[in-house]
Design a protein around this motif. Structure first.
Motif, PDB file in Angstrom:
ATOM      1  N   ALA A   1     113.913  64.362  73.022  1.00 52.92           N
ATOM      2  CA  ALA A   1     115.131  63.677  73.379  1.00 52.92           C
ATOM      3  C   ALA A   1     116.016  64.522  74.250  1.00 52.92           C
ATOM      4  O   ALA A   1     115.982  65.719  74.179  1.00 52.92           O
ATOM      5  CB  ALA A   1     115.868  63.278  72.122  1.00 52.92           C
ATOM      6  N   ARG A   2     116.823  63.864  75.045  1.00 58.96           N
ATOM      7  CA  ARG A   2     117.694  64.518  76.005  1.00 58.96           C
ATOM      8  C   ARG A   2     118.576  65.540  75.338  1.00 58.96           C
ATOM      9  O   ARG A   2     119.151  65.304  74.306  1.00 58.96           O
ATOM     10  CB  ARG A   2     118.546  63.475  76.729  1.00 58.96           C
ATOM     11  CG  ARG A   2     119.498  64.074  77.743  1.00 58.96           C
ATOM     12  CD  ARG A   2     120.459  63.028  78.225  1.00 58.96           C
ATOM     13  NE  ARG A   2     121.248  62.485  77.142  1.00 58.96           N
ATOM     14  CZ  ARG A   2     122.336  63.053  76.644  1.00 58.96           C
ATOM     15  NH1 ARG A   2     122.760  64.191  77.119  1.00 58.96           N
ATOM     16  NH2 ARG A   2     123.009  62.510  75.649  1.00 58.96           N
TER      17      ARG A   2
ATOM     18  N   MET B   1     108.759  62.842  69.354  1.00 65.78           N
ATOM     19  CA  MET B   1     109.609  62.451  70.486  1.00 65.78           C
ATOM     20  C   MET B   1     110.541  63.595  70.838  1.00 65.78           C
ATOM     21  O   MET B   1     111.096  64.254  69.964  1.00 65.78           O
ATOM     22  CB  MET B   1     110.423  61.211  70.126  1.00 65.78           C
ATOM     23  CG  MET B   1     111.479  60.875  71.149  1.00 65.78           C
ATOM     24  SD  MET B   1     111.866  59.137  71.191  1.00 65.78           S
ATOM     25  CE  MET B   1     112.695  59.021  72.767  1.00 65.78           C
ATOM     26  N   ILE B   2     110.706  63.815  72.126  1.00 64.01           N
ATOM     27  CA  ILE B   2     111.642  64.830  72.618  1.00 64.01           C
ATOM     28  C   ILE B   2     112.778  64.093  73.322  1.00 64.01           C
ATOM     29  O   ILE B   2     112.549  63.353  74.268  1.00 64.01           O
ATOM     30  CB  ILE B   2     110.968  65.811  73.588  1.00 64.01           C
ATOM     31  CG1 ILE B   2     109.765  66.460  72.921  1.00 64.01           C
ATOM     32  CG2 ILE B   2     111.958  66.845  74.078  1.00 64.01           C
ATOM     33  CD1 ILE B   2     108.903  67.281  73.850  1.00 64.01           C
ATOM     34  N   ILE B   3     113.969  64.276  72.829  1.00 64.73           N
ATOM     35  CA  ILE B   3     115.151  63.672  73.468  1.00 64.73           C
ATOM     36  C   ILE B   3     115.748  64.734  74.380  1.00 64.73           C
ATOM     37  O   ILE B   3     116.292  65.724  73.921  1.00 64.73           O
ATOM     38  CB  ILE B   3     116.165  63.196  72.419  1.00 64.73           C
ATOM     39  CG1 ILE B   3     115.508  62.186  71.494  1.00 64.73           C
ATOM     40  CG2 ILE B   3     117.393  62.602  73.079  1.00 64.73           C
ATOM     41  CD1 ILE B   3     116.344  61.821  70.285  1.00 64.73           C
ATOM     42  N   GLY B   4     115.617  64.531  75.660  1.00 69.02           N
ATOM     43  CA  GLY B   4     116.044  65.506  76.654  1.00 69.02           C
ATOM     44  C   GLY B   4     114.853  66.043  77.404  1.00 69.02           C
ATOM     45  O   GLY B   4     114.000  66.724  76.846  1.00 69.02           O
ATOM     46  N   ALA B   5     114.778  65.705  78.692  1.00 69.91           N
ATOM     47  CA  ALA B   5     113.641  66.138  79.507  1.00 69.91           C
ATOM     48  C   ALA B   5     114.071  67.118  80.583  1.00 69.91           C
ATOM     49  O   ALA B   5     113.432  67.224  81.630  1.00 69.91           O
ATOM     50  CB  ALA B   5     112.964  64.918  80.145  1.00 69.91           C
ATOM     51  N   GLY B   6     115.155  67.838  80.329  1.00 71.45           N
ATOM     52  CA  GLY B   6     115.575  68.890  81.244  1.00 71.45           C
ATOM     53  C   GLY B   6     114.762  70.149  81.032  1.00 71.45           C
ATOM     54  O   GLY B   6     113.653  70.114  80.472  1.00 71.45           O
TER      55      GLY B   6
ATOM     56  N   ARG C   1     114.891  72.634  78.910  1.00 67.53           N
ATOM     57  CA  ARG C   1     114.471  72.982  77.562  1.00 67.53           C
ATOM     58  C   ARG C   1     113.386  72.041  77.066  1.00 67.53           C
ATOM     59  O   ARG C   1     112.390  72.464  76.470  1.00 67.53           O
ATOM     60  CB  ARG C   1     115.666  72.985  76.615  1.00 67.53           C
ATOM     61  CG  ARG C   1     115.343  73.337  75.155  1.00 67.53           C
ATOM     62  CD  ARG C   1     114.438  74.561  75.045  1.00 67.53           C
ATOM     63  NE  ARG C   1     115.030  75.755  75.537  1.00 67.53           N
ATOM     64  CZ  ARG C   1     115.617  76.676  74.805  1.00 67.53           C
ATOM     65  NH1 ARG C   1     115.725  76.526  73.518  1.00 67.53           N
ATOM     66  NH2 ARG C   1     116.087  77.769  75.359  1.00 67.53           N
ATOM     67  N   GLY C   2     113.536  70.731  77.300  1.00 68.71           N
ATOM     68  CA  GLY C   2     112.478  69.797  76.915  1.00 68.71           C
ATOM     69  C   GLY C   2     111.199  70.054  77.673  1.00 68.71           C
ATOM     70  O   GLY C   2     110.092  69.972  77.119  1.00 68.71           O
TER      71      GLY C   2
END
Length: 637
Positions: free
Chosen positions: A636-637, A1-6, A8-9
């Motif tokens: 992720a964010r 899971m990736i918190i943060g989809a800006g 860098r994500g």
């Protein structure tokens, strides 16, 4: 899971897509979850929903999210368009999706490579990059986006991680905190002024992200002190002037500002007392300098092979400065030889021989470059108002107008393209600087005062300023009386008797400005023990993450940054004996990786791209080794 989809994500997702075919067998399905309350691609900072007055401080051709032939990465290079290239042919790049806002469509249609785009235009580019990254994933890798905020991450080091969202819990094998630029509770040093403002009904704004702030509490005509002269200042002034109905008009005499009557009177000052240098609006006129020449891998190897502590200014900066000078003089000699008095080969032979601070090099430059205005002087650049004492505030207004005019003219004049040579050399330093930062050889005092404070501030002052037209606007606002300059080493105190803020500067001794509003006009610094991110806050309280602390016999420096492994961003977990957590990773400016911009100038071997690639490969290797038939990577964010 990736918190943060800006950015860098999104950049990590692009690297996962690029490396998956090599590292993730087709019989190992992978599901990637991304959580972010803001739209994927742009995230919070680059979201579409912000003022169209806010712009990037980079030209469209200087922004990319893709690796290229300069990238020194282990994974495959997957080239892609810069913002400028994408804007010219948006319909030709798959997956295509029409842009809803007609103003953004028109901006992209007419965007020149050397234009400074709105942040809304960058948001559209980042949204497309995200769609492309998803489309490039192999068939056995799927993605789910959650427009939600991650609240906590729990779970054992040897087992699944539980990610609490607002509307449920996700189970993940790996969690990445790609949180982007974060805020913190205000620094305690602002408490006294904030309490003063509350007692007297005054406006006080601590450091904040300009696109998020509410400025409605500042009344028309109110006397406002704005402390800070960087990019946050530029944004705030735009919102308080054009954002309140004022307008600029280009006349035969120059740019003129017509107030709406709703603006405050903005008194601005800072430590230097001048705005950041504007970005150049042109390209090199000569051939690119072969960088690096002095601050290269061999030089850093030699530095790190020695014994004893290192100091940035004493041991490292002379090599860095010499490379910046090389970029500058290479362009001056090749593009403007009529302003030099020696052949380039002769100058370079002497430049190679002498150390940066040696009198021999000073004499060489004095001989080879007759006009002092063509010589590179870092001290004069860094402290432009040092020692200046003026009789009254009006003298300061004219002095700053002259200074800003000179800077804006120079950065728009091709005959001074050597400044761009220096800028490109500045960027090249980041190829090797991370090795020095991560070596553990810098003293704690040097990390605190020279790296985190001086170097990054100096770099931003020289290389991260606003577009040139912003300085022209600042001049017009000054002429209109909407902006007033305060000087260097600004000091702000509270006067209980009158309920006003008092602003003074030694640049004009004895002069005091009284104001009823105060803005700390610079970006917030993320500090782990005051973080506003719920995941980091809970992990910190649980003792599962730790702030970077650099200490030695003479100094202790608490950077406020999350401690991670430099190699791949694995979070250092004190409960595991201060070793990297096998299932938790963090990337971005909130970490001691001191990650630089998530997007980069093309063909500069971006350190952030190198980090993304190394992290993506580490994640894929870990996931490929699992025994379970399915695995989840959470962004992720």
């Amino acid at each position: 899971m990736i918190i943060g989809a800006g950015p860098r994500g999104t950049g990590l997702l692009e690297r996962l897509a690029a490396n998956a075919a090599e590292l993730l067998p087709a019989d190992r399905p992978l599901h990637i979850h991304l959580a972010d309350p803001y739209p994927p691609g742009g995230g919070r900072i680059w979201r579409y929903e912000q003022s169209p007055l806010l712009r990037m401080n980079s030209m469209a051709e200087d922004v990319t999210m893709f690796t290229d032939e300069s990238s020194t990465i282990e994974g495959p290079v997957r080239p892609g368009p810069s913002l400028a290239e994408w804007a010219r042919h948006t319909e030709e790049f798959e997956p295509y999706e029409p842009i809803a806002d007609p103003a953004v469509r028109e901006e992209l249609r007419t965007l020149a490579p050397t234009d400074f785009p709105t942040r809304r235009a960058q948001s559209a580019y980042l949204a497309w990059v995200f769609r492309r990254a998803v489309a490039d994933l192999p068939e056995h890798v799927t993605v789910t986006v959650h427009r939600d905020t991650a609240r906590s991450v729990t779970g054992p080091a040897d087992g699944p991680q539980l990610v609490q969202l607002t509307d449920g819990v996700l189970v993940a094998d790996q969690v990445v905190l790609a949180l982007g630029h974060l805020g913190s509770a205000p620094d305690p040093r602002h408490d006294a002024l904030a309490a003063f403002a509350a007692r007297h009904g005054r406006f006080h704004l601590p450091p904040a992200f300009s696109s998020d702030v509410d400025l409605s509490g500042i009344a028309p005509g109110e006397q406002l002190v704005l402390r800070g002269f960087g990019l946050a200042f530029v944004d705030l002034v735009a919102l308080l002037t054009e954002g309140r109905g004022g307008r600029f008009e280009q006349t035969a005499e120059g740019l003129v500002y017509h107030p709406s009557g709703r603006e405050p009177v903005i008194h601005v000052g800072s430590r230097r007392g001048v705005p950041y240098h504007s970005k150049t609006g042109y390209r090199l006129q000569g051939p690119p300098a072969p960088l690096p020449r002095y601050f290269d891998a061999t030089a850093v190897d030699a530095l790190l092979a020695g014994h004893g502590p290192l100091e940035l200014r004493r041991d490292v900066w002379p090599l860095m400065a010499k490379d910046i000078g090389f970029g500058y003089y290479h362009e001056l000699f090749h593009a403007h030889p009529e302003r030099t008095a020696l052949p380039w080969a002769e100058f370079l032979a002497g430049y190679d021989r002498w150390d940066w601070y040696s009198p021999e090099l000073t004499r060489l430059v004095g001989t080879a470059v007759p006009d002092p205005a063509d010589r590179l002087d870092f001290e004069a650049l860094d402290h432009p108002l040092a020692g200046l004492r003026l009789d009254d505030a009006e003298q300061l207004q004219q002095h700053l107008r002259d200074y800003i005019t000179t800077d804006a003219d120079r950065r728009a004049d091709l005959s001074y393209s050597a400044d761009l040579g220096a800028f490109l050399a500045l960027l090249s330093l980041f190829a090797q600087l991370p090795r020095v930062m991560e070596s553990g050889r810098l003293t704690a005092r040097s990390v605190a005062a020279e790296l985190d404070e001086w170097w990054f501030g100096f770099f931003s002052f020289l290389a991260s300023g606003p577009p040139g037209f912003r300085l022209r606007q600042l001049l017009a606002l000054s002429e209109a009386g909407v902006v007033r300059f305060l000087g260097a080493d600004l000091r702000v105190e509270a006067d209980e008797a009158t309920g006003t803020f008092l602003a003074t500067s030694p640049t004009v001794p004895g002069h005091t400005v009284r104001a009823t509003a105060l803005i700390e006009g610079y970006l917030p610094k993320h500090v782990l023990d005051r973080t506003d991110d719920p995941v980091l806050r809970r992990l910190h309280r649980a003792g599962e993450i730790v702030e970077e602390v650099v200490d030695d016999a003479t100094h202790t420096h608490r950077s406020g940054l999350l401690t991670v492994s430099p190699a791949d961003g694995r979070i250092i977990d004190p409960t595991l004996g201060d070793v990297p957590h096998p299932r938790r990773t963090a990337l971005g400016p909130h970490t001691n990786g001191r990650a630089y911009a998530a997007f980069s100038r093309p063909r500069t071997d971006s350190p952030a791209f190198r980090q993304n690639d190394a992290t993506a490969r580490a994640l894929l290797r870990a996931l490929a080794g699992r025994r379970a038939a399915e695995s989840i990577v959470a962004a992720a964010r």
